[in-house]
Every structure is written in C-alpha cells, then in structure tokens.
Design a protein around this motif. Structure first.
Motif, PDB file in Angstrom:
ATOM      1  N   ASP A 116       0.857  -1.191   0.000  1.00 48.09           N
ATOM      2  CA  ASP A 116       0.000   0.000   0.000  1.00 48.09           C
ATOM      3  C   ASP A 116       0.893   1.241   0.000  1.00 48.09           C
ATOM      4  N   ARG A 151       0.531   4.092   1.036  1.00 44.86           N
ATOM      5  CA  ARG A 151       0.527   4.819   2.307  1.00 44.86           C
ATOM      6  C   ARG A 151       1.505   4.212   3.302  1.00 44.86           C
ATOM      7  N   VAL A 152       1.718   2.901   3.191  1.00 44.32           N
ATOM      8  CA  VAL A 152       2.695   2.238   4.057  1.00 44.32           C
ATOM      9  C   VAL A 152       4.113   2.629   3.643  1.00 44.32           C
ATOM     10  N   HIS A 160       4.934   5.364   2.216  1.00 47.28           N
ATOM     11  CA  HIS A 160       5.092   6.759   2.626  1.00 47.28           C
ATOM     12  C   HIS A 160       5.475   6.835   4.112  1.00 47.28           C
ATOM     13  N   ALA A 161       4.783   6.047   4.923  1.00 50.41           N
ATOM     14  CA  ALA A 161       5.100   6.037   6.363  1.00 50.41           C
ATOM     15  C   ALA A 161       6.519   5.550   6.609  1.00 50.41           C
ATOM     16  N   THR A 183       9.392   8.043   6.759  1.00 50.90           N
ATOM     17  CA  THR A 183       9.406   9.070   7.814  1.00 50.90           C
ATOM     18  C   THR A 183      10.789   9.127   8.474  1.00 50.90           C
ATOM     19  N   GLU A 240       1.639   1.725  10.150  1.00 51.17           N
ATOM     20  CA  GLU A 240       0.695   2.184   9.129  1.00 51.17           C
ATOM     21  C   GLU A 240      -0.118   1.010   8.567  1.00 51.17           C
ATOM     22  N   LEU A 294      -4.195   1.101   8.923  1.00 52.81           N
ATOM     23  CA  LEU A 294      -5.135   1.024   7.799  1.00 52.81           C
ATOM     24  C   LEU A 294      -6.103  -0.133   7.984  1.00 52.81           C
ATOM     25  N   TYR A 353      -3.072  -4.928  -0.302  1.00 55.36           N
ATOM     26  CA  TYR A 353      -3.382  -3.843  -1.234  1.00 55.36           C
ATOM     27  C   TYR A 353      -3.911  -4.376  -2.555  1.00 55.36           C
ATOM     28  N   PRO A 403      -1.924   9.113  10.391  1.00 54.45           N
ATOM     29  CA  PRO A 403      -0.614   8.627   9.910  1.00 54.45           C
ATOM     30  C   PRO A 403       0.496   9.086  10.853  1.00 54.45           C
TER      31      PRO A 403
END
Lengths: 428, 428
Positions: free
Chosen positions: A39, A41-42, A44-45, A48, A294, A298, A388, B22
């Motif tokens: 995913d 979003r994962v 992206h996390a 960090t 993350e 989700l 995903y 997030p």
C-alpha cells in the motif's frame, strides 16, 4: 609513453554505472503468494525521518503499535509487539524462547511451512513429533488429540495458512485441546492474518506471529507477535538479562529454566525493551516500525471484519475466474485461505510450461504469479489476492493477462471466460 | 431508558484518536551515538515499491548490494551481503554460524559492546575467554597475543569502535595474529565503518558485520556482513539445508560439524539465498535492502577516504567545541573514534543534571545527545557527528544549543567558546 591498453589494470574497478543511480524498480503487480505490492501509504510512512530510540515520540509510537496489533491479533495480551526481522524471525523468536532443549513439541504439518516449524523446533533442541496429512488437506482435530495423548507435548505448533498448499487450518478447537493437555499453542499466522478470521483470545492461542507482506499490505521485515500471560510466564522464568546491562537485581533472580539460546530473538529481553523498563537491547528498526504501524492502522481503520470480507470477495472472484478460464484448482477448496488459490498447471504445457507462463506474465504484463514448493513445484501456480492487491482491478487484470498468455501457449481457454466469471461474483 | 453513563462499558474501546492518524514525528537533530538522522535520499529509496522476491530486478539489486558493500568493507570477499535484522542480528548471525558448542573464543573487551560479544558467544555455547582493559582505553596487541598463547582460541571477536566508551580499537595487526594461532577474526564494525578506516582484506579480518544507523546514514534494521573464504569454509561444513526444501543432493552431503543452531541467522543458508542457488529462505526485507543500497551507494560515490576525512573533520570540530565550552573529554582521545565524543558531565550538575541537560537539549532545541552505559551512565554525554549529521551546521547548532542549556543550568561556560573553537577547526 606506454601504449594505451584496452585492458583495465586497476585492481578495484569503479562501480558500474547502474549502481551509481538511485534504485529504480519496474512497475509490477504482485499477484503471487506474497510478498505483494505494498500500500503506497505504508511506503510513505516507512520514509518518515528517525527520532531517537528512547525519544518520548518513539516510545509513544511503540505503545501505539502494541495497541494496534492487539486489535489485529484480536487479543488483550499486554505483550504484543514487533520482532525486528522477517516473519521467519518472529517464528524463531517464539520457538527459541518457548522451547527448552529436550521438550516434546508437536508440530501440525500440512505443507512447507509446517515443515519449517519442524526444522526450527528441531534446531531449538526439541524432540519433535508431527501429525501430517497429504498436501491439499487440513488436519482433523482428532488426529491432533490422538498425538497429544501419545506425546504429551509442552508445545503444539501449527501454521494457520500454509501458502505452499493454500490450506487454512481450522484453529478454533486447538487452544482448548492444547490446554487440556497442559501444552501451549503457537500459531504462525503470517500468510493468513488480516484476510482470514483469526482470534487469539477466543481460540486460546498462546503465541502468534505474523509478517507484513501478505494480507497486511506491507513490506517484509517486521514480525508482529503476541504472547498470552501463560506464554510470558514460561518465557520469563528463563530470563537472563545480558552481560553489560545486568543489574544486581537481575543477578538475584537467576533463570529457573534453561537460558534462551538466542540473544537477538530472546523474547524475555525484548519484552523489557518494549515495556516500562525500556531495557537496551537492539536498536529498533524504526523504518519498519513506521511501516508496521501504518499497515495495522489502515487495517484497523477498515476494521478486521471488513478486511476479511474484502479478501473473501476478491478471493472468490479469482477462484471463479481461473475456473472460468477452464483451469483446475488444487486442494480442498472448502478449506482454502481467502487470499490465495493454487491453480493446476495444464499438463499440455509440459514440464517447463508453468515457468514459461509465469515469465510471460511478468515480462509482457508486469504481473507476478508464483509456483510452489516440493511436490507442487511446477504443478501449480499460486495466485494471491491480498492486502493492497485484494482489489477488483487487480483480479480482472490478472485474469485478462493470464487468458492471453495461455492462448499464446496453445492452451484452450474460453475467450473472456475468466473475467466474466469473476465479474459475476462481483455482480452477485 | 437507562441513564446515560459516563463510564464506557464497551470492553474493546475504539482506538484513541492519535492512532487513527498517519505517523508524524517531531523534527529532531540526532547527535547521539546513533541511530542518527537518516539521509533523506536513503528514506526516499526505502519508500520504493516492491518487486517479487526472485524478480530479475530484485536479484540484480541484491547483486548490486553485494558489490557496493564489498567497497564499503574494502574486500574482495564474494560473500558480502545483508542479514535481515538490526546490527545485533548481524553479530549473532556471525557468531552462531562460526562458533560450535565447546569452542574456545577470545573476546577483546573495552566497553559494553565487547561485553555483548561475550554474552552472545556464551549463548552460542562457546567457552569464552576475555582480555579486558578499563573503559576509556584500547587493548594492546601484546595482551591479545598473550591470551592467544594461553587459550588457543578458534575465534577472536572484537568490536572496532565501542560507542559506550568512544574508543576505536587498532585492528591492523590482529588478523595476522589470529591466523598465526589458527584462529579466525571477527569484527563488529557497526559504530565505526564509513567514518573510520576499515580494511577487511588488508587487515586479515575473516568476518565483519555492520549496521546502517551510524556513519552510513541509514536506518537501523539491516546488517551488512562480509565473510572471507576461510570463514565461508568453516560455515559451509556445518551446512544443513532445512526440511521442506532439502534435496537428495543435500542429503548426500550431511554437515561435517555441529549444525548451526539458528535457522533465521544461519549464514550457510543465507549464502545460498544470495548466491546462484537462490535457495528459498526468509523473504528479503526489501525496504531495508533499498535503504542499505542507497546508504552504500552514497558512501561509494563520496568515496570512503572522503567520507572518513569528513567524519574526522567534523569530529575534531566537535571535540574542540566541547573543550572550548570548558568541558572535559573522557578516555584516551588519541584512540577515539572520529564520529563520537564522550563529554564529562560537570559534577556541579549533580546526579540528575546530565539527564536534565539532555532533556532540555531535546525539548527546547530538538537536539538529541546520549549518555552511556554501566560505569559511564550519567557520567558522560555522548555526542555523535556521523553519517548525514557529520556536517558543519549540525556541529555548530549542537554547540550553540549546549552552551545555552549549560548556562541556564548555572554551569560556567565561555560565551561563544564552543562555536568559536569548532569554527577554528573548520577555518584551519
């Protein structure tokens, strides 16, 4: 002047051009048995920036991760956290921390990942006993009970979903059974959790481990784990805090059992790292912790029942789709995991045809499907619909591409039959 | 109707609001002994999407990683790859794969991470012998030789840079010494490599392991390792391919030594996973592999000598800066690592003053510095200048903030003395 030589004489040649470039990977739709497309979003996390290992923001994130994975595992176990390694590290952490050399351990085997539990339990010094069924079946609880009577194991170890065969072992009765025989129950839920019902507390599971790279939609490299109070007690009695940070208090409570043979995978110390003592152990793999957080966030936001339904729906569509193409399905389909199907490779393709089809799927369509291990190597393709990629577009694209590849290979397929059958599931 | 109750009665309360968001971490400048702020390019690489485990693009990336880390380790060792875990996983993989139960192992100890090698070697079943010096010193080679004569170890294990004391053990003579006594030499280079000279081949090191979270400017969670042909031979003779994928060929070559007790950290099998056999073992932690690749790529592009010079320059500036503030420095500074300094906490601050200063640095200025372990806990601050943070702005900001915090605590500091002294180093 010496003549110009075409042969480089520098003993350490410069790095070749590709390595001087940042990583760039081809676009792939990963529809095998996992790892699968993560995913975004994962990802992206995962990117960090760091904070320090004992920064209040870091310990708060660790506490959040513990809470999130309690929901994922359906447990109230305080000891629910991450092991820093792939799902296999989680398995070994559980087994090496639970098994004392000489312990009788009963492993329930119905595929390659059951065999892996046999292997790891053996390396931990267990006397390993197995109950086995042919690949493509699950194990009747009566067989497990019969073995318990005979073996009186200290631990029963079982995989929930063995991707090698796609089977999903029923677990609801095993906790009660194990405890009736004074055994603990360990479950490897790597391939199944998040896409199939999994109830740590309701099913009486003492230890469960997982990975991110299947239904959780994350990357491999972090292993969520949960431990019941009974499992914690069994592990804590073996605890020996390591040299260099052991205190006088620690010395006054020497281990009552055989000390745990691994340091890195020593759950007794890792518990103290995640707990209020914040004992210095490894340096947390923060990037993977962000990803694990993350992935769970989700899933929890979607809710577990909704995620399981999603896996069931897309798994049914894929199953209908491959049958709609005229392909056979391996194993006891009633006990199949929602998230993967083993498709029989048509014999007309010959011994290398399965690999040719996989290569064409990857090269021409950017879609990865898998084969399997041991007796099923080259006999089945494993097609996943998980995390995903438990999505309609991913299912239909895979079926459309597979139809084209099979037709090019001369396999008789009904034109549009796969997509139509899957669409019917979606319409129904 | 029942009255509205203020007490929630739902046994599984919903996830609290922060977890529904997030991840969001505060901005920190990590100037402790590691982990440190990660180079943003490494974070970017870590966020790259997955490809399959045996995708040609994946195996090509693995081969690139092997080449890059050969440069980082200054070696031609074919067997140079990643262990999927933190640097501690790399240490344990090396020791559990090299040490057979009952082996005599000599550990060179000059701080907490030497003690960790004692601990792990002990768990591997070694008869552990040590040569030790007081914290703040390095170990004279004569002491090691004297112990070799006495112990005749099969393995010598030593940390290059022990961050607990900041000392950097000279290694250039140890390989020759080890081999003269028919021992292998293992070095934990986690804290030092990339910022201090490290020569695997030239120094005759048989096995070295590292981590990304220090001078390599990456996140914790991947452990680069390199193995000499002699080390590979010692490990291969213990190889037993695991149940489930063992072939008849494997059975015809049973292990000549004690099988390796760990499966996850079994280097014999991991070698076959990274090598042409592509033996199925763990599922590679691809996110961390991407990060490891980028961290090494940036280092190789900078060149090792330039990176070491950079660490030396900024380390000297930080050393001059803390002295310019009137602070003392712990240990034998001539043998200090380039990338970390142990600053004596002024006694006037009292027993909790060191922690107060660290808390103020973090809370008011967003800068993390560390303390140490055991005899140095609360006695020194450890300030790092490594990886992405081996930079002038990071050094000067840290000194400027430290001056303000010390002044607020009533410690006499010369106004601007830290920044001025560091600037002089930069100007010179």
């Amino acid at each position: 002047m010496s003549p110009v030589s075409a042969v480089p004489t520098d003993p350490t040649p410069p790095i070749s051009p590709p390595i001087s470039m940042p990583i760039s990977m081809p676009a792939r739709l990963l529809m095998g048995p996992g790892p699968i497309t993560v995913d975004p979003r994962v990802l992206h996390a995962a990117a960090t920036q760091m904070v320090g290992q004992f920064d209040p923001a870091m310990t708060a994130a660790m506490t959040e991760v513990m809470a999130l994975y309690r929901t994922v595992f359906a447990t109230e176990n305080e000891q629910t956290f991450l092991v820093d390694g792939t799902s296999r590290a989680g398995i070994e952490a559980a087994l090496v921390s639970l098994i004392e050399p000489g312990d009788d351990v009963l492993v329930v085997v119905f595929g390659r990942f059951g065999q892996l539990l046999v292997e790891i339990a053996g390396r931990c010094g267990a006397r390993v006993h197995t109950v086995e069924v042919p690949w493509g079946e699950v194990v009747p609880v009566e067989l497990v009970e019969e073995a318990c009577r005979r073996v009186r194991p200290r631990l029963i170890a079982v995989v929930q979903g063995d991707t090698s065969t796609t089977m999903c072992q029923p677990l609801a009765d095993l906790g009660e059974l194990a405890h009736r025989y004074q055994a603990l129950l360990y479950v490897d839920a790597t391939a199944s959790i998040g896409g199939n019902p999994f109830e740590t507390d309701a099913w009486g599971i003492d230890v469960a481990t997982a990975g991110l790279q299947k239904c959780l939609g994350g990357p491999s490299g972090s292993a969520p784990i949960t431990l019941s109070p009974a499992a914690v007690a069994a592990i804590e009695r073996r605890k020996r805090v390591e040299a260099g940070i052991r205190t006088a208090d620690d010395d006054s409570a020497p281990p009552a059992g055989t000390p745990i043979a691994s340091n890195y995978l020593d759950l007794a110390q890792i518990i103290d790292y995640w707990g209020p003592r914040r004992l210095n152990h490894h340096t947390e793999a923060t990037t993977m912790l962000y990803a694990a957080r993350e992935a769970a966030r989700l899933l929890v936001a979607e809710t577990l029942p909704a995620a399981i339904d999603r896996h069931r729906r897309h798994g049914e569509a894929m199953l209908a789709g491959v049958r709609g193409l005229g392909l056979g399905v391996f194993g006891d389909v009633a006990h199949k995991m929602t998230n993967v199907v083993a498709v029989e490779i048509p014999e007309t393709l010959g011994s290398t045809g399965g690999d040719r089809v996989r290569a064409a799927m990857l090269t021409c369509f950017g879609i990865e499907i898998g084969t399997s291990f041991g007796p099923l190597a080259g006999r089945v393709w494993r097609i996943g619909t998980m995390g995903y990629n438990a999505r309609q577009d991913a299912v239909l694209l895979t079926l459309a591409a597979l139809e084209q590849v099979l037709r090019a290979e001369g396999v008789p397929v009904s034109a549009g039959g796969g997509v139509a059958a899957a669409s019917e599931v979606y319409a129904g």
